[in-house]
Scaffold this motif. Structure first.
Motif, short mmCIF file in Angstrom:
data_model
loop_
_atom_site.label_atom_id
_atom_site.label_comp_id
_atom_site.label_asym_id
_atom_site.label_seq_id
_atom_site.Cartn_x
_atom_site.Cartn_y
_atom_site.Cartn_z
N ASP A 115 -49.22 25.87 32.74
CA ASP A 115 -48.61 27.23 32.44
C ASP A 115 -49.66 28.34 32.06
OD1 ASP A 115 -46.38 28.88 32.07
OD2 ASP A 115 -46.93 28.66 29.90
N ASN A 162 -36.71 29.59 36.23
CA ASN A 162 -35.97 30.56 37.08
C ASN A 162 -34.57 30.40 36.89
OD1 ASN A 162 -38.51 31.14 38.27
ND2 ASN A 162 -38.69 29.33 39.44
N CYS A 203 -42.71 21.19 38.01
CA CYS A 203 -41.69 21.64 38.85
C CYS A 203 -40.48 21.92 38.18
CB CYS A 203 -41.55 20.83 40.23
SG CYS A 203 -43.04 21.04 41.23
N LYS A 242 -48.52 32.03 33.88
CA LYS A 242 -47.09 32.04 33.97
C LYS A 242 -46.31 32.70 32.83
CE LYS A 242 -46.25 29.87 38.22
NZ LYS A 242 -45.17 29.56 39.28
N GLU A 267 -40.51 24.84 36.01
CA GLU A 267 -40.48 26.13 36.79
C GLU A 267 -39.15 26.27 37.21
OE1 GLU A 267 -44.31 26.75 39.31
OE2 GLU A 267 -43.26 25.14 40.04
#
Length: 369
Positions: A216, A185, A178, A221, A181
């Motif tokens: 991943d 982002n 997380c 991603k 991510e």
């Protein structure tokens, strides 16, 4: 504060390094900068360890068996959380704090490192500290991260994931993904380039970093450009094949240090057997997150692996490097002679620790878009 060694020793490490063929791969061997016999411990490490090794040499093996009680965990945490580094960076490093919401709504802290003169659109190093999944901290690895940032002028983010046994598997692993991510982002906010994110971790943190690469890949991603695994935990189930079977015969140890090194290896063997109890899960070979060695490596990113000559995790680290290379995954592998585990924590005291930071930075810069 400065280095406790002459900077010339860094040049000596480079002068004396050599590339050898190890089971079909190019292995970069970093020799002890001063003259030494084959199988010797680095004298700095020996001086730091000799008291502990002497005490342990008189202990019955029964006393060194792993105990997952709260009292034992706290004792080990105290040892793993010890700061063994000192500041050596030249430029001012700006450190900021942030947080992200993990998979279950819990907020997890991050520490962000930039040089005062950092450049926009830089590479990002996402760092995950080690400590057996139950110890370690952002502070233990801070000087290592600062040296990498100082040398390269990239951005680094260190994650304060939740620890076992209070937080059972896969809590810490999910926290780390997380966090990755969040970094991806928030690249614009950080001033980084989302196409150049490298995950890195030491020891258990190497396992957590590898988990980020695996997830991943599974989720397609494309967040991870490369992974850097420092003396990583890759084969908790001790899965054996043509490349891996742990044996003391895999270690070259000079007679002077034989008893001490073998005692330390025995201690780490006991600790590794207890990691499943700490995590609250059976680390069998089919759990490829805890045992990436037994899994499919196809599609993994470019990889950097480093390990010490007398590290208990040396055998699995080098075997995994061979496995990755066999599957066509570009892997740079570095072996430090005379060292054991966790030398990344010794910035300012061991010249090899600084050399490792330099090599990490080079790998990131050379493998960026």
């Amino acid at each position: 504060m400065g280095r406790k060694y002459s900077k010339e020793l860094l040049d000596k490490i480079t002068e004396k390094q050599e590339v050898i063929n190890y089971k079909g791969i190019d292995l970069l061997v970093k020799n002890i900068p001063e003259d030494s016999n084959a199988g010797d411990m680095d004298q700095r490490l020996y001086n730091d360890s000799k008291k502990q090794m002497k005490i342990m040499s008189f202990m019955p093996k029964k006393m060194m068996e792993f105990d997952s009680s709260k009292k034992s965990i706290e004792k080990l945490r105290k040892m793993f959380n010890e700061i063994k580094s000192r500041p050596i960076v030249n430029n001012k490093i700006i450190i900021n704090n942030d947080k992200f919401k993990s998979f279950d709504g819990t907020y997890i802290n991050l520490r962000i490192y930039k040089r005062e003169d950092y450049k926009e659109n830089s590479q990002i190093l996402y760092y995950i500290h080690g400590g057996g999944f139950f110890g370690g901290s952002l502070d233990v690895v801070e000087e290592l991260i600062k040296v990498i940032v100082d040398n390269t002028n990239i951005i680094a983010v260190s994650v304060d994931y939740r620890l076992a046994p209070e937080n059972k598997y896969p809590t810490g692993h999910k926290d780390c993904f997380c966090g990755l991510e969040w970094v991806y982002n928030n690249c614009l906010k950080l001033g980084g380039n989302k196409d150049n994110i490298f995950v890195c971790g030491d020891s258990a943190g190497g396992n957590l970093a590898h988990y980020c690469s695996l997830k991943d890949r599974e989720l397609n991603k494309g967040m991870v450009k490369g992974q850097l695994l420092l003396y990583p935990t890759l084969n908790m189930a001790k899965f054996e094949d043509d490349l891996f079977k742990w044996s003391i015969d895999e270690y070259e140890i000079s007679p002077k240090y034989k008893k001490g090194i073998e005692t330390m290896l025995y201690m780490f063997d006991n600790l590794s057997l207890g990691l499943s109890d700490i995590l609250g899960v059976d680390a069998d070979k089919d759990n490829h997150y805890l045992n990436p060695y037994s899994g499919d490596v196809k599609g993994l990113p470019k990889t950097f692996i480093t390990v010490g000559e007398h590290d208990y995790l040396k055998v699995e680290s080098l075997a995994y490097a061979v496995k990755l290379n066999r599957e066509g995954i570009y892997t740079k592998t570095i072996l430090y002679k005379g060292l054991g585990h966790a030398y990344g924590d010794n910035i300012g005291y061991y010249p090899q620790s600084e050399d490792c930071a330099i090599e990490i930075g080079k790998f990131i810069l050379e493998n960026s878009k």
